[in-house]
Scaffold this motif. Structure first.
Motif, PDB file in Angstrom:
ATOM      1  N   LEU A  91      42.688 -13.508  29.889  1.00  9.40           N
ATOM      2  CA  LEU A  91      42.682 -12.790  31.165  1.00  9.40           C
ATOM      3  C   LEU A  91      42.207 -13.651  32.334  1.00  9.40           C
ATOM      4  N   THR A  92      41.241 -14.527  32.075  1.00  9.19           N
ATOM      5  CA  THR A  92      40.638 -15.310  33.164  1.00  9.19           C
ATOM      6  C   THR A  92      41.241 -16.695  33.303  1.00  9.19           C
ATOM      7  N   GLY A  93      41.969 -17.151  32.281  1.00 10.62           N
ATOM      8  CA  GLY A  93      42.497 -18.509  32.316  1.00 10.62           C
ATOM      9  C   GLY A  93      41.423 -19.566  32.186  1.00 10.62           C
ATOM     10  N   GLN A  94      40.278 -19.182  31.601  1.00 13.92           N
ATOM     11  CA  GLN A  94      39.155 -20.117  31.501  1.00 13.92           C
ATOM     12  C   GLN A  94      38.712 -20.302  30.053  1.00 13.92           C
ATOM     13  N   ASP A  95      38.145 -21.479  29.772  1.00 13.53           N
ATOM     14  CA  ASP A  95      37.556 -21.741  28.463  1.00 13.53           C
ATOM     15  C   ASP A  95      36.353 -20.833  28.252  1.00 13.53           C
ATOM     16  N   ILE A  96      36.148 -20.396  27.021  1.00 13.99           N
ATOM     17  CA  ILE A  96      35.154 -19.354  26.778  1.00 13.99           C
ATOM     18  C   ILE A  96      33.739 -19.785  27.109  1.00 13.99           C
ATOM     19  N   TRP A  97      33.423 -21.078  26.949  1.00 17.04           N
ATOM     20  CA  TRP A  97      32.044 -21.517  27.205  1.00 17.04           C
ATOM     21  C   TRP A  97      31.693 -21.446  28.682  1.00 17.04           C
ATOM     22  N   ARG A  98      32.657 -21.167  29.552  1.00 17.19           N
ATOM     23  CA  ARG A  98      32.406 -21.006  30.983  1.00 17.19           C
ATOM     24  C   ARG A  98      32.130 -19.554  31.358  1.00 17.19           C
ATOM     25  N   LEU A  99      32.243 -18.628  30.385  1.00 15.68           N
ATOM     26  CA  LEU A  99      32.217 -17.195  30.672  1.00 15.68           C
ATOM     27  C   LEU A  99      30.903 -16.514  30.306  1.00 15.68           C
ATOM     28  N   ARG A 100      29.863 -17.280  30.031  1.00 16.64           N
ATOM     29  CA  ARG A 100      28.550 -16.732  29.677  1.00 16.64           C
ATOM     30  C   ARG A 100      28.674 -15.707  28.540  1.00 16.64           C
ATOM     31  N   GLU A 101      28.229 -14.457  28.773  1.00 17.44           N
ATOM     32  CA  GLU A 101      28.287 -13.438  27.722  1.00 17.44           C
ATOM     33  C   GLU A 101      29.721 -13.155  27.267  1.00 17.44           C
ATOM     34  N   GLY A 102      30.683 -13.514  28.099  1.00  9.65           N
ATOM     35  CA  GLY A 102      32.086 -13.315  27.757  1.00  9.65           C
ATOM     36  C   GLY A 102      32.552 -14.152  26.577  1.00  9.65           C
ATOM     37  N   ALA A 103      31.737 -15.086  26.114  1.00 11.86           N
ATOM     38  CA  ALA A 103      32.081 -15.910  24.951  1.00 11.86           C
ATOM     39  C   ALA A 103      31.817 -15.199  23.635  1.00 11.86           C
ATOM     40  N   ASP A 104      31.203 -14.002  23.680  1.00 10.48           N
ATOM     41  CA  ASP A 104      30.789 -13.300  22.473  1.00 10.48           C
ATOM     42  C   ASP A 104      31.606 -12.036  22.234  1.00 10.48           C
ATOM     43  N   LEU A 105      31.710 -11.666  20.973  1.00 15.82           N
ATOM     44  CA  LEU A 105      32.295 -10.381  20.589  1.00 15.82           C
ATOM     45  C   LEU A 105      31.356  -9.238  20.991  1.00 15.82           C
ATOM     46  N   TRP A 106      31.930  -8.079  21.317  1.00 19.43           N
ATOM     47  CA  TRP A 106      31.183  -6.853  21.610  1.00 19.43           C
ATOM     48  C   TRP A 106      30.156  -7.022  22.734  1.00 19.43           C
ATOM     49  N   SER A 107      30.460  -7.861  23.706  1.00 13.50           N
ATOM     50  CA  SER A 107      29.505  -8.066  24.798  1.00 13.50           C
ATOM     51  C   SER A 107      30.125  -7.624  26.123  1.00 13.50           C
ATOM     52  N   ILE A 108      29.957  -8.406  27.172  1.00  9.14           N
ATOM     53  CA  ILE A 108      30.472  -8.067  28.504  1.00  9.14           C
ATOM     54  C   ILE A 108      31.282  -9.243  29.029  1.00  9.14           C
ATOM     55  N   LEU A 109      32.054  -8.978  30.071  1.00  6.59           N
ATOM     56  CA  LEU A 109      32.701 -10.046  30.832  1.00  6.59           C
ATOM     57  C   LEU A 109      32.160  -9.942  32.249  1.00  6.59           C
ATOM     58  N   PRO A 110      31.249 -10.841  32.629  1.00 11.84           N
ATOM     59  CA  PRO A 110      30.609 -10.738  33.942  1.00 11.84           C
ATOM     60  C   PRO A 110      31.638 -10.607  35.073  1.00 11.84           C
TER      61      PRO A 110
END
Length: 504
Positions: A91-110
């Motif tokens: 959705l964001t076109g970004q690598d997951i390590w740039r997405l903070r909590e967005g890198a985890d299952l069952w979390s949030i996408l800031p």
């Protein structure tokens, strides 16, 4: 699993079907100049499990038809072998390590991370989705007013009826197939012959495993029917001629050493893109790419500027019939953080991988942890916390003391070294780790350096020295996972306790 599906249902129920599209921006291109975009995504499907990709058993006539009309990619990888971060990267076109909590299952996408549906909507597109969309997780917990995938609908047909005529749109059919659990015996009931199945080298070749794969194949066929329904609705709408169709999966399959692993079995996914008359037809591309490349591709199609923070790269030039293709990539990089809450204190199993046409190199940052989750549940492997049947995992666990099975059990559930290296051409199942072989030192050092340089360039705290605690402490919005209760069958089979507490 039932509890998870209830969460998804609640997420869908909170919407107003016609929730809206943003105002048309001044200077936008006319709708006819900007195509509609229909994404149909399976949930956990390995790349080669479709007829058009060479599988002789599973029947996928709709995937096959779209591929004959478009471009079929043979080296597409997810950004992470875990649903929530994979979909966040998409959705964001970004690598997951740039997405903070967005890198985890069952979390949030800031909320600081914009998604392509947001950007397309701001430019005049109508946006919608059904099924999981982004998730599992909580979009409400950090103030999002809707799922990052856009406005939820009960189905694609409802969206087509509700949308405003004359404006371009993007819609995501987010199927729940072939996600587990599977009904045991559903494969045979669907007419799939387990004897014809090719069992990969990391799984035991037993009737139980063949039956489990057959049940998975039946679920893949259910996804193909979902795709067929979407294509029929599109045809009835009269808008097929101006619609780009994307068929893809979010992760590899839900088998031991598959989902939640950086091996190809967890990351290599099908990807087919079609726009009859505008894109190449019946074409096959072996270009290396990830799902993160799709967001900038959609924006370029819609003539919307691609934000500089997107690390994905548009693949539009690979699709056009008369496009000048850029030089091929030498590699792609992807990673994982915490998949499920399956280790004490909620710890993850962080890793990064670099994949070329010839090799796969993996770095495991916390090699002392259990990659498949703490024993005895090994919860990163489905059937998850032993809640429901799963023939392949249960067979491995039940026969772990068999000398012929033990090496396969260890491949999926045992601890791993800090570095792994595989020759993917000679060893497609990635069974022989070459990282300690001096003959491959030069290959390993080159890949290690290339991956580290890319991770530093894209701001990965694992390599820049940043704060990585966020990945282990991010909120996890599934309380039942934190104190799992195995099913009665598993308790009886393996002498398990009735409840475990991973919060301590």
């Amino acid at each position: 699993m039932k509890a998870r599906l209830r969460v998804y249902a609640i997420m869908l129920a909170v919407v107003a079907i016609g929730a809206g599209c943003g105002p048309r921006a001044q200077g936008d291109a006319k709708p006819a100049e900007r195509p509609n975009i229909l994404v149909v995504m399976s949930d956990n499907q390995y790349w080669s499990h479709a007829g058009i990709y060479g599988d002789k058993v599973v029947r996928t006539p709709n995937m096959d038809r779209v591929a004959r009309q478009g471009v079929r990619f043979t080296n597409a990888f997810d950004g992470s072998p875990s649903c929530t971060p994979s979909r966040a990267g998409f959705l964001t076109g970004q690598d997951i390590w740039r997405l903070r909590e967005g890198a985890d299952l069952w979390s949030i996408l800031p909320t600081q991370y914009k998604t392509y549906p947001d950007l397309l909507e701001a430019s005049g597109y109508q946006v919608g989705f059904d099924g999981k969309g982004w998730g599992p997780g909580s979009f409400e917990a950090n103030g999002r007013r809707r799922n990052p995938a856009g406005n939820p609908y009960h189905g694609f047909s409802d969206f087509l009826k509700a949308k405003k005529a004359g404006t371009p749109w993007t819609y995501w059919v987010s199927s729940l197939h072939p996600h587990r659990p599977y009904e045991v015996g559903s494969g045979v009931e669907a007419g799939i012959d387990p004897a014809r199945i090719q069992v990969p080298g990391y799984l035991p070749d037993s009737p139980e495993v063949r039956g489990d794969i057959a049940d998975y194949y039946a679920a893949v066929e259910a996804f193909d029917r979902d795709l067929g329904g979407a294509l029929q609705a599109l045809q009835r709408s009269g808008e097929a001629g101006n619609t780009v169709v994307v068929v893809v999966s979010d992760n590899g399959w839900q088998m031991p050493r598959g989902l939640a692993n950086l091996y190809d079995s967890g990351t290599h996914v099908p990807l087919i893109v079609s726009w009859p008359g505008k894109f190449k037809a019946g074409a096959v591309s072996d270009r290396l790419l990830t799902l993160n490349d799709l967001a900038p591709t959609f924006l370029e199609l819609a003539k919307v500027p691609v934000p500089g923070e997107m690390t994905g790269k548009s693949i539009l030039s690979l699709l056009k019939r008369d496009g000048a293709e850029p030089p091929p990539r030498e590699f792609v990089v992807y990673g994982r953080e915490r998949h499920a809450f399956v280790r004490r204190h909620g710890l993850g199993y962080p890793g990064r991988a670099i994949r070329t046409h010839d090799y796969l190199y993996i770095k495991n940052y916390e090699a002392t942890r259990w990659p498949a989750g703490d024993p005895p549940l090994f919860g990163d492997i489905d059937p998850y916390m032993m809640h429901y049947p799963g023939g392949a995992k249960l067979y491995l666990m039940a026969h772990r003391d068999d000398p012929a099975i033990r090496p396969l059990f260890d491949l999926s559930m045992g601890k791993r070294p800090e570095e792994e290296l595989y020759d993917v051409r000679k060893d497609p199942d990635q069974l022989r780790n070459l990282a300690a072989d001096p003959a491959f030192d030069a290959v390993k050092e080159k890949l290690r350096a290339q991956m580290r340089a890319y991770l530093i360039e894209t701001g990965d705290p694992r390599e820049t020295g940043g704060d990585v605690r966020i990945f282990d402490t991010a909120p996890y919005f599934s309380e039942i996972d934190k104190k799992p209760r195995p099913g009665a069958e598993a308790i009886e089979m393996f002498g398990l306790e009735h409840e475990y507490d991973y919060t301590k």
